[in-house]
Design a protein around this motif. Structure first.
Motif, short mmCIF file in Angstrom:
data_model
loop_
_atom_site.label_atom_id
_atom_site.label_comp_id
_atom_site.label_asym_id
_atom_site.label_seq_id
_atom_site.Cartn_x
_atom_site.Cartn_y
_atom_site.Cartn_z
N SER A 17 0.83 -1.20 0.00
CA SER A 17 0.00 0.00 0.00
C SER A 17 0.87 1.25 0.00
CB SER A 17 -0.92 -0.01 1.23
OG SER A 17 -1.68 1.18 1.29
N ARG A 20 2.23 1.87 -3.51
CA ARG A 20 1.18 2.37 -4.40
C ARG A 20 0.88 3.83 -4.12
NH1 ARG A 20 -3.82 3.50 -3.77
NH2 ARG A 20 -3.91 2.57 -1.69
N CYS A 21 0.75 4.18 -2.83
CA CYS A 21 0.43 5.56 -2.46
C CYS A 21 1.57 6.51 -2.80
CB CYS A 21 0.11 5.63 -0.97
SG CYS A 21 -1.42 4.81 -0.48
N ARG A 24 1.47 7.15 -6.52
CA ARG A 24 0.35 8.01 -6.92
C ARG A 24 0.62 9.47 -6.53
NH1 ARG A 24 -5.98 7.09 -5.12
NH2 ARG A 24 -6.79 9.06 -5.94
N GLU A 197 -9.42 8.35 0.19
CA GLU A 197 -9.41 8.05 -1.25
C GLU A 197 -8.07 7.46 -1.68
OE1 GLU A 197 -12.15 10.61 -4.15
OE2 GLU A 197 -10.50 11.73 -3.28
N LEU A 198 -7.00 8.02 -1.11
CA LEU A 198 -5.66 7.54 -1.45
C LEU A 198 -5.44 6.12 -0.93
CD1 LEU A 198 -2.68 8.20 -2.39
CD2 LEU A 198 -2.29 8.92 -0.01
N PRO A 201 -8.92 3.22 -2.36
CA PRO A 201 -9.65 3.65 -3.57
C PRO A 201 -10.80 2.73 -3.94
CG PRO A 201 -7.51 2.70 -4.14
CD PRO A 201 -7.52 2.88 -2.64
N GLY A 202 -10.75 1.49 -3.52
CA GLY A 202 -11.85 0.57 -3.83
C GLY A 202 -12.98 0.61 -2.83
N TYR A 204 -13.57 3.70 -0.67
CA TYR A 204 -14.05 5.04 -0.37
C TYR A 204 -14.11 5.85 -1.66
CZ TYR A 204 -14.91 9.43 1.97
OH TYR A 204 -15.49 10.60 2.40
N HIS A 205 -15.27 6.40 -1.94
CA HIS A 205 -15.47 7.25 -3.11
C HIS A 205 -16.04 8.57 -2.64
CE1 HIS A 205 -14.73 3.76 -5.65
NE2 HIS A 205 -15.56 3.09 -4.88
N ARG A 206 -15.34 9.64 -2.92
CA ARG A 206 -15.75 10.96 -2.45
C ARG A 206 -17.11 11.34 -3.01
NH1 ARG A 206 -13.76 15.92 -4.55
NH2 ARG A 206 -12.08 14.73 -5.53
#
Length: 225
Positions: A17, A20-21, A24, A197-198, A201-202, A204-206
């Motif tokens: 994680s 990935r973060c 991004r 979100e960061l 992502p799967g 939490y969707h703002r």
């Protein structure tokens, strides 16, 4: 320190994680505008093995519009600060007595305006296990330190929204996080939402619409989602 009940979420702070973060955040770094005038640290940590976010309650001794607010450690950039990361680490040392090195920092979220229109850079860092840290909050700046598990923040029953209007019309919607030691709202809630979100992502969707700059707005209504 207070901590609401939590479940799961151990993978949010895993090495995978983190990679990935970091990738991004690094990819987004080139799209930022001018340097922010202030910075906050977004302190990821684990509490008894459960991933969490650490928050502070600003001391009422400070006065001003942010007195008594839930916040992240941070403040205005000093001339001696090399960048937003340096500001966030310095402010964390001054407020919590916590010395963090650059390896703890994952990267920077996009700068956001506070209520006065000051651009604030959120710097994401992993403190590690909270039980291994010795925090010495500065009572002139920090009234309380508390954590909220990521699993708690991700549950819909703990997420609320406040709608605002400008010139008599709907303007925007901001998040609120509920059912913890203190209500998380304002800029701190927006940064919390971007952090979720960061990290997830799967999951939490703002659902909020954040204004591009700090407007003069009047509160319309609030509701839990």
């Amino acid at each position: 320190m207070a901590e609401p009940g939590a479940d799961g979420g151990e993978g949010f702070l895993s090495s995978g994680s983190e990679r990935r973060c970091r990738a991004r955040l690094a990819a987004a770094a080139g799209r930022r505008g001018a340097a922010a005038a202030a910075a906050v640290l977004v302190p990821l940590c684990s509490v008894r093995g459960r991933p969490a976010l650490l928050f502070t309650l600003r001391s009422r001794r400070l006065g001003g519009p942010h007195s008594g607010d839930v916040s992240f450690p941070g403040g205005r950039r000093d001339p001696a600060d090399g960048d937003a990361v340096a500001t966030a680490l310095r402010e964390t040392r001054e407020e919590l007595g916590l010395e963090l090195g650059a390896p703890s920092v994952w990267g920077q979220l996009r700068p956001l305006p506070d209520r006065q229109g000051l651009m604030v850079a959120p710097v994401v860092a992993n403190l590690g296990a909270l039980e291994d840290l010795m925090l010495t909050p500065n009572p002139d700046e920090v009234e309380e330190v508390f954590t909220m598990p990521l699993a708690h923040l991700l549950r819909e029953e703990n997420q609320g929204y406040t709608h605002f209007r400008t010139a008599g019309r709907y303007g925007y919607t901001l998040p609120v996080f509920l059912n913890g030691p203190h209500k998380v709202w304002g800029l701190t809630a927006i940064i919390t939402e971007l952090t979720l979100e960061l990290l997830a992502p799967g999951r939490y969707h703002r659902k909020t619409h954040v204004p591009p700059r700090s407007p003069s707005a009047r509160h319309l209504e609030g509701s839990s989602a």
